[in-house]
Design an enzyme around this catalytic site. Structure first.
Site, PDB file in Angstrom:
ATOM      1  N   GLU A   1       0.810  -1.221   0.000  1.00  0.00           N
ATOM      2  CA  GLU A   1       0.000   0.000   0.000  1.00  0.00           C
ATOM      3  C   GLU A   1       0.842   1.269   0.000  1.00  0.00           C
ATOM      4  O   GLU A   1       0.358   2.347   0.302  1.00  0.00           O
ATOM      5  CB  GLU A   1      -0.967  -0.030   1.182  1.00  0.00           C
ATOM      6  CG  GLU A   1      -1.910  -1.228   1.073  1.00  0.00           C
ATOM      7  CD  GLU A   1      -2.939  -1.306   2.178  1.00  0.00           C
ATOM      8  OE1 GLU A   1      -2.933  -0.432   3.066  1.00  0.00           O
ATOM      9  OE2 GLU A   1      -3.757  -2.238   2.148  1.00  0.00           O
TER      10      GLU A   1
ATOM     11  N   LYS B   1     -15.653  -1.185   1.924  1.00  0.00           N
ATOM     12  CA  LYS B   1     -14.884  -1.699   0.786  1.00  0.00           C
ATOM     13  C   LYS B   1     -15.884  -2.241  -0.232  1.00  0.00           C
ATOM     14  O   LYS B   1     -16.584  -3.219   0.052  1.00  0.00           O
ATOM     15  CB  LYS B   1     -13.952  -2.826   1.236  1.00  0.00           C
ATOM     16  CG  LYS B   1     -12.791  -2.357   2.107  1.00  0.00           C
ATOM     17  CD  LYS B   1     -12.007  -3.558   2.619  1.00  0.00           C
ATOM     18  CE  LYS B   1     -10.738  -3.128   3.335  1.00  0.00           C
ATOM     19  NZ  LYS B   1     -10.073  -4.266   3.992  1.00  0.00           N
TER      20      LYS B   1
END
EC number: 4.2.1.11
Length: 430
Positions: free
Chosen positions: A205, A339
């Site tokens: 990430e 999400k």
């Protein structure tokens, strides 16, 4: 409004070099939408199912040709002819076509790609920005970024147990300023790590993944980086953690194994540990502090820290209204991570955000560790006035794509843009 005339899917790659689904939707009046689907590394037990081929001769079994075929052969014929703006009707059709609780027949990756591409095509046809099409004229709140700058756990190959250590520039006056603060702290952290002789390679990430001695050293190092960048920890910048405790939980003994530190803790000891960390560091948010099935542990954590710390359910709630309703009823957590690929359609995603807000929970719109150049979640964050976004470090194009889209949106909104900073944590009694 015009009808959908073509839907086409193909197999492309995500940020980890794994296959994912890309979907294109075309309308009779020339509207066009394209969406790419993300995927997670640490996934919740109750998430919607991502369909993978399992053919070891291609992409180590991770191919998505079956999901692509499901779009082209099953979904496309079912939604061609629908008005492109009928998002609810289209999403309902997708859910019914699949017919399973967890979208395992057609695959959440197939369904989500179509759902998002439809919304993009509708916005394109109306010549509207996506955030405005989804959220209407009141979509104007830019989110506080939750920037993952130090990685451990499943996102890194090191001996740090906590999966993500994040910074939140709550003292900024605008999103642009918040992003600048985050980027400056990110570069400052790199310098601090170099001085200490640590590795400065980045993880999935975009955050650094050095082999630190302990979880607490990670927090101390970030504080040092914030100060070195010229900001005040606890005032201008707060800390956040994603523990991803389900990855630490051992089902056999019912305890949490922090292998990096060589300790084993009960639920009560985990809660006590968080209380200690919160008393020592300016931590405003803890995600998945306990295992997704440890409801008693989550309840205890909420009782102890729920008034002063945002307690985010990711694996706990999996963007699912049934799981969230259970959490609200039991008084567990005070925030939900959103999400899109955990649930699989745009409509269900919006339902979860609405339910959270009605219950006084915050909603944090989030990326996955396996991302793409698709920036839809930036538009979703503004469309829903969610107030927070979690989309990695200000590094790697797959993460920065979302931040750059938010900069564009802030520019478009001009004087009407709102950045709430610390007020985004509206349910905490600081």
């Amino acid at each position: 409004m015009s009808a959908i005339v073509d839907v086409y899917a193909r197999e492309v790659l995500d940020s980890r070099g794994n296959p994912t689904v890309e979907v294109e939707v075309y309308t009779e009046d020339g509207g066009f939408g394209r969406a790419l689907v993300p995927s997670g590394a640490s996934t919740g037990e109750y998430e919607a199912v991502e369909l993978r081929d399992g053919d070891k001769s291609r992409y180590l079994g991770k191919g998505v040709l079956k999901a692509v075929e499901n779009v082209n052969e099953i979904i496309a014929p079912a939604i061609i002819g629908f008005e492109v703006t009928d998002q609810v009707g289209i999403d309902k059709t997708l859910i019914e076509l699949d017919g399973t609780e967890n979208k395992s027949k057609l695959g959440a990756n197939a369904i989500l790609g179509v759902s998002l591409a439809v919304a993009r095509a509708a916005a394109d046809e109306l010549d509207m920005p996506l955030y405005q099409y989804l959220g209407g004229f009141n979509a104007k709140t830019l989110p506080v970024p939750m920037m993952n700058i130090l990685n451990g756990g499943a996102h890194a190959d090191n001996n740090v147990d906590i999966q993500e250590f994040m910074i939140m520039p709550v003292g900024a006056k605008s999103f642009r300023e918040a992003l600048r603060m985050g980027a400056e702290i990110f570069h400052s952290l790199k310098a601090v790590l170099k001085e200490k002789g640590y590795n400065t390679a980045v993880g999935d990430e975009g955050g650094f993944a050095p082999n630190l001695k302990s979880n607490e050293e990670a927090l101390q190092t970030i504080i040092e980086a914030i100060e070195k960048a010229g900001y005040k920890p606890g005032e201008e910048v707060m800390l956040a953690m994603d523990v991803a405790s389900s990855e630490l939980y051992n089902k056999e003994d019912g305890k949490y194994h922090l292998e990096g530190e060589g300790v084993v803790k009960t639920s009560e000891e985990m809660v006590a540990w968080y209380e200690e960390l919160v008393s020592k560091y300016p931590i405003i948010s803890i995600e998945d502090g306990l295992d997704e099935n440890d409801w008693e542990g989550h309840k205890l954590l909420t009782e102890r820290l729920g008034k002063k710390v945002q307690l985010v359910g990711d694996d706990l709630f999996v963007t699912n209204t049934k799981k969230l309703a259970e959490g609200i009823e039991k008084g567990v957590g005070n925030s939900i991570l959103i999400k899109v690929n955990q649930i699989g359609t745009l409509t269900e995603t919006f339902d979860a955000i609405e339910m959270a807000k009605r219950a006084g929970y915050t909603a944090v719109v989030s990326h996955r560790s396996g991302e793409t150049e698709d920036s839809t979640i930036a538009d979703i964050a503004v469309a829903t006035n969610a107030g927070q976004i979690k989309t990695g470090a200000p590094s790697r194009t797959d993460r920065v794509a979302k931040y750059n889209q938010l900069l564009r949106i802030e520019d478009q909104l001009g004087d009407t843009a709102i950045y709430n900073g610390i007020k985004s944590f509206y349910n905490l009694k600081k």
